[in-house]
Design a protein around this motif. Structure first.
Motif, PDB file in Angstrom:
ATOM      1  N   GLU A 170       0.854  -1.189   0.000  1.00  0.00           N
ATOM      2  CA  GLU A 170       0.000   0.000   0.000  1.00  0.00           C
ATOM      3  C   GLU A 170       0.884   1.231   0.000  1.00  0.00           C
ATOM      4  O   GLU A 170       1.779   1.373   0.826  1.00  0.00           O
ATOM      5  CB  GLU A 170      -0.921   0.019   1.227  1.00  0.00           C
ATOM      6  CG  GLU A 170      -1.999   1.091   1.172  1.00  0.00           C
ATOM      7  CD  GLU A 170      -2.862   0.971  -0.097  1.00  0.00           C
ATOM      8  OE1 GLU A 170      -3.006   2.004  -0.790  1.00  0.00           O
ATOM      9  OE2 GLU A 170      -3.355  -0.123  -0.402  1.00  0.00           O
ATOM     10  N   LYS A 171       0.664   2.089  -0.985  1.00  0.00           N
ATOM     11  CA  LYS A 171       1.447   3.313  -1.153  1.00  0.00           C
ATOM     12  C   LYS A 171       2.943   3.023  -1.142  1.00  0.00           C
ATOM     13  O   LYS A 171       3.741   3.746  -0.550  1.00  0.00           O
ATOM     14  CB  LYS A 171       1.081   4.330  -0.072  1.00  0.00           C
ATOM     15  CG  LYS A 171      -0.364   4.802  -0.163  1.00  0.00           C
ATOM     16  CD  LYS A 171      -0.693   5.823   0.901  1.00  0.00           C
ATOM     17  CE  LYS A 171      -2.142   6.287   0.796  1.00  0.00           C
ATOM     18  NZ  LYS A 171      -2.513   7.252   1.846  1.00  0.00           N
ATOM     19  N   GLY A 172       3.318   1.930  -1.805  1.00  0.00           N
ATOM     20  CA  GLY A 172       4.726   1.604  -1.973  1.00  0.00           C
ATOM     21  C   GLY A 172       5.394   0.942  -0.786  1.00  0.00           C
ATOM     22  O   GLY A 172       6.605   0.732  -0.813  1.00  0.00           O
ATOM     23  N   LYS A 173       4.625   0.580   0.225  1.00  0.00           N
ATOM     24  CA  LYS A 173       5.192  -0.048   1.411  1.00  0.00           C
ATOM     25  C   LYS A 173       4.554  -1.407   1.667  1.00  0.00           C
ATOM     26  O   LYS A 173       3.394  -1.630   1.321  1.00  0.00           O
ATOM     27  CB  LYS A 173       4.986   0.839   2.641  1.00  0.00           C
ATOM     28  CG  LYS A 173       5.704   2.180   2.588  1.00  0.00           C
ATOM     29  CD  LYS A 173       5.451   2.963   3.879  1.00  0.00           C
ATOM     30  CE  LYS A 173       6.171   4.291   3.866  1.00  0.00           C
ATOM     31  NZ  LYS A 173       5.948   5.059   5.123  1.00  0.00           N
ATOM     32  N   VAL A 174       5.320  -2.299   2.285  1.00  0.00           N
ATOM     33  CA  VAL A 174       4.766  -3.578   2.727  1.00  0.00           C
ATOM     34  C   VAL A 174       4.005  -3.320   4.031  1.00  0.00           C
ATOM     35  O   VAL A 174       4.592  -2.921   5.035  1.00  0.00           O
ATOM     36  CB  VAL A 174       5.875  -4.613   2.961  1.00  0.00           C
ATOM     37  CG1 VAL A 174       5.284  -5.896   3.551  1.00  0.00           C
ATOM     38  CG2 VAL A 174       6.616  -4.920   1.666  1.00  0.00           C
ATOM     39  N   VAL A 175       2.683  -3.548   3.983  1.00  0.00           N
ATOM     40  CA  VAL A 175       1.870  -3.292   5.176  1.00  0.00           C
ATOM     41  C   VAL A 175       1.405  -4.584   5.843  1.00  0.00           C
ATOM     42  O   VAL A 175       0.928  -4.559   6.981  1.00  0.00           O
ATOM     43  CB  VAL A 175       0.646  -2.412   4.847  1.00  0.00           C
ATOM     44  CG1 VAL A 175       1.096  -1.012   4.460  1.00  0.00           C
ATOM     45  CG2 VAL A 175      -0.215  -3.026   3.743  1.00  0.00           C
ATOM     46  N   CYS A 176       1.541  -5.707   5.126  1.00  0.00           N
ATOM     47  CA  CYS A 176       1.214  -7.006   5.716  1.00  0.00           C
ATOM     48  C   CYS A 176       1.954  -8.086   4.944  1.00  0.00           C
ATOM     49  O   CYS A 176       2.066  -8.024   3.717  1.00  0.00           O
ATOM     50  CB  CYS A 176      -0.303  -7.257   5.670  1.00  0.00           C
ATOM     51  SG  CYS A 176      -0.821  -8.796   6.491  1.00  0.00           S
ATOM     52  N   ASP A 177       2.448  -9.079   5.648  1.00  0.00           N
ATOM     53  CA  ASP A 177       3.203 -10.179   5.052  1.00  0.00           C
ATOM     54  C   ASP A 177       2.890 -11.412   5.888  1.00  0.00           C
ATOM     55  O   ASP A 177       3.388 -11.571   6.998  1.00  0.00           O
ATOM     56  CB  ASP A 177       4.694  -9.841   5.080  1.00  0.00           C
ATOM     57  CG  ASP A 177       5.563 -10.936   4.464  1.00  0.00           C
ATOM     58  OD1 ASP A 177       5.017 -11.975   4.055  1.00  0.00           O
ATOM     59  OD2 ASP A 177       6.789 -10.735   4.387  1.00  0.00           O
ATOM     60  N   ASP A 178       2.015 -12.294   5.360  1.00  0.00           N
ATOM     61  CA  ASP A 178       1.481 -13.342   6.219  1.00  0.00           C
ATOM     62  C   ASP A 178       0.993 -14.517   5.374  1.00  0.00           C
ATOM     63  O   ASP A 178       1.127 -14.523   4.146  1.00  0.00           O
ATOM     64  CB  ASP A 178       0.331 -12.781   7.063  1.00  0.00           C
ATOM     65  CG  ASP A 178       0.216 -13.452   8.434  1.00  0.00           C
ATOM     66  OD1 ASP A 178       0.535 -14.653   8.530  1.00  0.00           O
ATOM     67  OD2 ASP A 178      -0.194 -12.765   9.385  1.00  0.00           O
TER      68      ASP A 178
END
Length: 227
Positions: free
Chosen positions: A202-210
């Motif tokens: 989201e918006k160029g960032k990793v916000v969840c990794d699961d």
């Protein structure tokens, strides 16, 4: 194995990806997120179509920015629109084309094209005009043209967007049989559930990794909160 180390990317002076730090080991990984989240740019970094402004992307310890030609032999890339990679007028010739570029003789590359078409269950398309196929048929032909080169990694950008349900099901069947590491950029949550790991951008960032269930739930909740 794919390593992103402190990777940031700008396009037209706009920050598209910011400080991505990931190691991708699993065989099937989905990248999901809203439009403009950086998913396609992320995919293009893996095979050197884009080069990071900061940090590095390593594919089995090879720098994707410095050895783009070598990387593209190891990383197959399936575009969202298969017409972007179908060149030859006849299906079997198009599928065999990448082997011609590798210096393989005509007889051998056509034999290998027949072999991969049989595996993909599209041998009936062999003599057809490439540009007269349906969207689903073109996607399978483009995929066969990548697989004939035996890449170690397969990156797929929205592979089901142009497909009807029958071709979606055929694609999923093939994905389950592939031995390559597969990175799938997708809005198709059913496709994402087939993966072992799901990363939300989201918006160029990793916000969840699961795991798929948790990551998809996070993404769906975030979309509801934005309404």
């Amino acid at each position: 194995m794919i390593d992103f180390t402190n990777v940031s990317l700008y396009r037209n002076s706009e920050l598209v990806l910011e400080d991505i730090q990931l190691t991708l080991r699993e065989q099937r990984i989905a990248i999901i997120g809203s439009n403009g989240s950086g998913k396609s740019s992320f995919a293009r970094l893996i095979n050197g179509l884009l080069v990071a402004d900061t940090g590095e992307v390593l594919i089995n310890s090879i720098d994707a920015a410095k050895e783009g030609k070598n990387i593209r032999q190891k990383v197959g890339f399936l575009f969202q629109n298969p017409e972007h990679q179908i060149i030859m007028p006849m299906v079997k010739d198009d599928i065999a084309l990448s082997l011609k570029n590798q210096g393989v003789g005509k007889e051998e590359r056509l034999a290998k094209a027949e072999e991969i078409m049989q595996k993909m269950e599209i041998e009936h398309l062999s003599e057809r005009s490439s540009h007269m196929l349906s969207g689903g048929e073109k996607q399978l032909v483009a995929l066969a043209g990548i697989l004939i080169g035996n890449p170690e990694i397969l990156v797929m950008d929205e592979p089901t967007t142009l497909l009807d349900l029958r071709h979606v099901n055929r694609l999923k069947k093939h994905l389950q049989a592939f031995t390559q590491q597969i990175i799938i950029i997708t809005h198709d949550m059913n496709l994402a559930t087939m993966c072992q790991r799901v990363i939300v951008l989201e918006k160029g960032k990793v916000v969840c990794d699961d795991l798929p269930e948790q990551a998809i739930a996070y993404y769906q909740q975030s979309m509801e909160e934005d309404e």
